[in-house]
Design a protein around this motif. Structure first.
Motif, PDB file in Angstrom:
ATOM      1  N   ARG A 150     -11.761  -1.094   3.264  1.00  0.00           N
ATOM      2  CA  ARG A 150     -12.257  -0.356   2.112  1.00  0.00           C
ATOM      3  C   ARG A 150     -11.719   1.068   2.107  1.00  0.00           C
ATOM      4  O   ARG A 150     -11.331   1.595   1.065  1.00  0.00           O
ATOM      5  N   ARG A 197     -18.530  -7.510   1.003  1.00  0.00           N
ATOM      6  CA  ARG A 197     -17.476  -6.523   0.770  1.00  0.00           C
ATOM      7  C   ARG A 197     -17.751  -5.722  -0.503  1.00  0.00           C
ATOM      8  O   ARG A 197     -17.460  -4.524  -0.558  1.00  0.00           O
ATOM      9  N   ARG A 215     -18.171  -1.724  -0.860  1.00  0.00           N
ATOM     10  CA  ARG A 215     -17.434  -0.992  -1.894  1.00  0.00           C
ATOM     11  C   ARG A 215     -18.369  -0.109  -2.716  1.00  0.00           C
ATOM     12  O   ARG A 215     -18.032   1.036  -3.044  1.00  0.00           O
TER      13      ARG A 215
END
Length: 213
Positions: free
Chosen positions: A146, A196, A200
């Motif tokens: 990220r 994920r 984020r």
């Protein structure tokens, strides 16, 4: 034969890393900044302030990564997989120092909320460490990926005249990719898409706050 490090030794090393991360002038780079041989073109005041905001975000993200590593090492123990990431920890300290030095050059400051971000990230790392080696290292992989994507976005947003910041960010992108890969190689589990997306979202929030504060 080298002496095997004790739990106390590891705790001292952790405390030293905390000080180097948060104390003014604490983080000292072991390598020259990638910007050393680069000269900026002329920037407007608006461009300078924008560059400073982006580099402040980058510095804060490095603070968070340091805290993540430290929290994990406290609860996950000193497994072979985590020991393989010692190089990454040292490189992250270089990233921290490079970003801070660049902020100074831009006549700006680090985020005033860095201590809060550090404590929060340390807690997340500690929880991840308790969940086992594969989850702990998987979190490192997801977080580093990220960070890499955010830095790639910054490369499109940094003023072209800010060649020194761009040199720093370009080098960090390269090394973050290695850190993410090494975390999987050390036994990390690749996180699911929802996880994920959650990382984020948190990254986006931290970035918005650090850019301004």
């Amino acid at each position: 034969m080298a002496r095997q490090l004790t739990r106390t030794d590891h705790m001292i090393r952790q405390f030293d890393t905390v000080l180097r991360t948060l104390m003014p002038g604490g983080a000292q780079a072991t390598r020259p900044s990638p910007s050393t041989l680069v000269t900026d073109d002329v920037m407007s005041e608006q461009e300078r302030q924008h560059s400073a905001g982006l580099m402040r975000v980058n510095h804060t993200e490095e603070v968070c990564v340091q805290a993540l590593y430290q929290g994990q090492s406290l609860t996950a123990g000193y497994t072979e997989g985590h020991e393989q990431l010692n190089t990454a920890v040292n490189e992250e300290l270089d990233h921290l120092a490079w970003c801070k030095a660049r902020l100074h050059e831009l006549d700006s400051h680090t985020s005033r909320l860095d201590p809060l971000f550090y404590v929060t990230s340390f807690g997340v790392g500690a929880i991840a460490g308790r969940l086992g080696n594969s989850v702990s290292l998987g979190f490192v992989n997801a977080a580093e990926e990220r960070v890499g994507k955010r830095l790639e976005d910054h490369m499109t947003r940094l003023p072209m005249a800010d060649r020194r910041s761009r040199a720093v960010v370009e080098k960090i992108i390269e090394e973050e990719a290695h850190h993410a890969h090494n975390a999987l190689e050390a036994g990390g589990k690749r996180f699911s898409l929802p996880a994920r997306l959650g990382i984020r979202a948190v990254d986006a929030l931290v970035s918005r706050v650090a850019y301004r504060l």
